[in-house]
Design an enzyme around this catalytic site. Structure first.
Site, PDB file in Angstrom:
ATOM      1  N   LYS A  44       0.908  -1.346  -0.082  1.00 19.47           N
ATOM      2  CA  LYS A  44      -0.170   0.114   0.182  1.00 19.47           C
ATOM      3  C   LYS A  44       0.761   1.148  -0.040  1.00 19.47           C
ATOM      4  O   LYS A  44       2.111   1.158   0.296  1.00 19.47           O
ATOM      5  CB  LYS A  44      -0.952   0.056   1.058  1.00 19.47           C
ATOM      6  CG  LYS A  44      -0.141  -0.033   2.666  1.00 19.47           C
ATOM      7  CD  LYS A  44      -1.076  -0.062   3.837  1.00 19.47           C
ATOM      8  CE  LYS A  44      -0.408   0.255   4.987  1.00 19.47           C
ATOM      9  NZ  LYS A  44      -1.316   0.153   6.133  1.00 19.47           N
ATOM     10  N   ARG A 145     -10.506   0.712  14.360  1.00 20.90           N
ATOM     11  CA  ARG A 145     -10.803   1.492  13.254  1.00 20.90           C
ATOM     12  C   ARG A 145     -11.921   0.615  12.170  1.00 20.90           C
ATOM     13  O   ARG A 145     -12.859   0.619  12.722  1.00 20.90           O
ATOM     14  CB  ARG A 145      -9.361   1.437  12.448  1.00 20.90           C
ATOM     15  CG  ARG A 145      -8.516   2.318  13.228  1.00 20.90           C
ATOM     16  CD  ARG A 145      -7.102   2.276  12.496  1.00 20.90           C
ATOM     17  NE  ARG A 145      -6.557   1.091  11.766  1.00 20.90           N
ATOM     18  CZ  ARG A 145      -5.703   1.148  11.158  1.00 20.90           C
ATOM     19  NH1 ARG A 145      -4.740   2.136  11.329  1.00 20.90           N
ATOM     20  NH2 ARG A 145      -5.357  -0.056  10.386  1.00 20.90           N
ATOM     21  N   TYR A 280      14.857  30.200   7.039  1.00 21.70           N
ATOM     22  CA  TYR A 280      13.889  31.101   7.539  1.00 21.70           C
ATOM     23  C   TYR A 280      13.822  31.311   9.161  1.00 21.70           C
ATOM     24  O   TYR A 280      13.886  30.319   9.765  1.00 21.70           O
ATOM     25  CB  TYR A 280      12.551  30.607   7.148  1.00 21.70           C
ATOM     26  CG  TYR A 280      12.120  30.418   5.755  1.00 21.70           C
ATOM     27  CD1 TYR A 280      11.942  31.778   4.976  1.00 21.70           C
ATOM     28  CD2 TYR A 280      11.896  29.368   4.920  1.00 21.70           C
ATOM     29  CE1 TYR A 280      12.057  31.848   3.515  1.00 21.70           C
ATOM     30  CE2 TYR A 280      11.620  29.513   3.581  1.00 21.70           C
ATOM     31  CZ  TYR A 280      11.681  30.736   3.126  1.00 21.70           C
ATOM     32  OH  TYR A 280      11.687  30.687   1.551  1.00 21.70           O
ATOM     33  N   MET A 328      10.644  24.079   1.680  1.00 26.42           N
ATOM     34  CA  MET A 328       9.863  23.360   0.662  1.00 26.42           C
ATOM     35  C   MET A 328      10.968  22.614   0.022  1.00 26.42           C
ATOM     36  O   MET A 328      10.626  21.520  -0.277  1.00 26.42           O
ATOM     37  CB  MET A 328       8.849  24.355   0.032  1.00 26.42           C
ATOM     38  CG  MET A 328       8.270  23.410  -0.876  1.00 26.42           C
ATOM     39  SD  MET A 328       6.935  24.394  -1.801  1.00 26.42           S
ATOM     40  CE  MET A 328       5.960  25.186  -0.658  1.00 26.42           C
TER      41      MET A 328
END
Length: 390
Positions: A44, A145, A280, A328
């Protein structure tokens, strides 16, 4: 060495090497832990970030006879790839109303149902397709779940499945569940879930269900709980060489080898004075004159921003730490005055053979789990497959 994906003529900005020989070895190691059970290779989320098709093929070469996915779309794509032998079974388990039931029936997938709405949609699809649907009934034994609740809900689901089977619309191929805390050795929930699973299986079989497989063992259960193996085990993260939990030991302790190695060439190396802010917010300021190396990977590629200031990177045989914020597309490491030059290899994680960090090291730095580190590596990073041929 052979590769199914060759690097481009222009050197890539970054690459994730996927060692399929290591994956095959991991499958063999895991199969040896459960010699009496069939093996489902869970691929998956694009093979936990490693590439579903290539990893499924390699797992089958190492003895897997089942492939597992979460969504039906993943399972259908695997079948459409043509990369799997026809006798390899493919199962999927995460459905929503209106899903591609008919396509799944026509593709011969084993589909999981946890409630009456899903069984009804599957039966309707089987009628429309004119084919018998392969269905596995999932019980919620305590994870909370997906899965059918024990008691009246389970009795209703089993009864309706038997009626559909008598009409020739479905074949109940499996009964299954999933552990909540199998990665915590000795946790009392393990025995409680296992006991309830046995009860739910016994009820279904007592009413006439004759499953081909009963299964509950995930990676940690496959590795450490032989009493949970039943007819089939379904390792996921362990197949990719990542330990399911530090509490169970490292990959090496478990006899597993990490499959993915993430690298990038330094895009820039430059000399800066002390007191120089980095990235940053200037959360890192150079303590003295030094060199900075720019790694062209960021959170858009799956490098976790939560590892800002703590993520480890190997450059020139030495560990360095992310300096300041991960952006990013890029982040910086303080090279401590070393000057390897632009193009020098930065290794974020790998098996650890060269002293490089592992996915678990990044997980610790980011306050997460190894699963997330490898799975989140994004499509901007090309996968290069090593040892594609046995």
């Amino acid at each position: 060495m052979s590769e199914t994906a060759m690097p481009p003529a222009t050197p890539p900005r970054a690459r994730a090497e996927i060692d399929l020989a290591a994956l095959r070895a991991n499958v063999r190691t895991l199969r040896a832990k459960a010699p009496g059970a069939a093996f489902m290779a869970v691929v998956k989320a694009d093979g936990y970030g490693h590439g579903a098709v290539a990893c499924a093929r390699a797992a089958v070469e190492a003895g897997a006879t089942w492939i597992g996915t979460a969504t039906p779309e993943e399972a259908l794509a695997l079948r459409a790839s043509g990369g799997l032998p026809a006798d390899v079974r493919v199962m999927c388990w995460l459905w929503t109303p209106g899903g591609p039931w008919r396509e799944a029936v026509e593709a011969g997938l084993d589909v999981s149902v946890s409630g009456m709405w899903a069984l009804r949609e599957l039966v309707d699809a089987a009628r429309t397709a004119g084919r018998v649907a392969r269905v596995q009934l999932k019980g919620d034994t305590g994870l909370g779940r997906n899965g059918c609740q024990p008691g009246e809900d389970w009795a209703e689901l089993v009864g309706e499945a038997l009626r559909a089977e008598a009409e020739g619309l479905v074949r109940v191929t499996g009964l299954w569940s999933h552990f909540a805390r199998a990665d915590e050795p000795g946790h009392p929930s393990i025995a409680a879930q296992l006991g309830l699973f046995r009860e739910m299986v016994a009820y279904a079989e007592g009413r006439g269900i004759q499953p081909e497989v009963r299964h509950i063992a995930n990676s940690p259960a496959t590795l450490t709980l032989p009493e949970t193996h039943f007819d089939l085990v379904r390792p996921g993260i362990a197949m990719y060489g990542v330990s399911p939990s530090p509490a169970l030991g490292s990959s090496a302790d478990l006899g597993l080898r990490p499959v993915m190695t993430l690298t990038a060439p330094l895009a820039l190396v430059k000399h800066v004075p002390g007191g120089h802010g980095v990235s940053y917010g200037h959360h890192y300021v150079t303590p003295g004159e030094t060199t900075l190396g720019l790694v062209p990977l960021g959170y858009a590629d799956g490098v976790p921003r939560h590892a800002s200031g703590s993520g480890p990177v190997l450059v020139g045989g030495k560990w360095h730490t992310v300096a300041g914020r991960i952006a990013m597309d890029q982040f910086v490491v303080d090279l401590g005055g070393d000057d390897p030059g632009a193009g020098a290899e930065a290794v974020l994680f790998g098996p650890g053979d060269r002293g490089e960090p592992t996915a678990q090291d990044w997980a610790q730095a980011a306050g997460t789990i190894g699963y997330e580190i490898v799975t989140r590596i994004g499509p901007r990073v090309p996968r290069v497959y090593l040892h594609a041929s046995m």
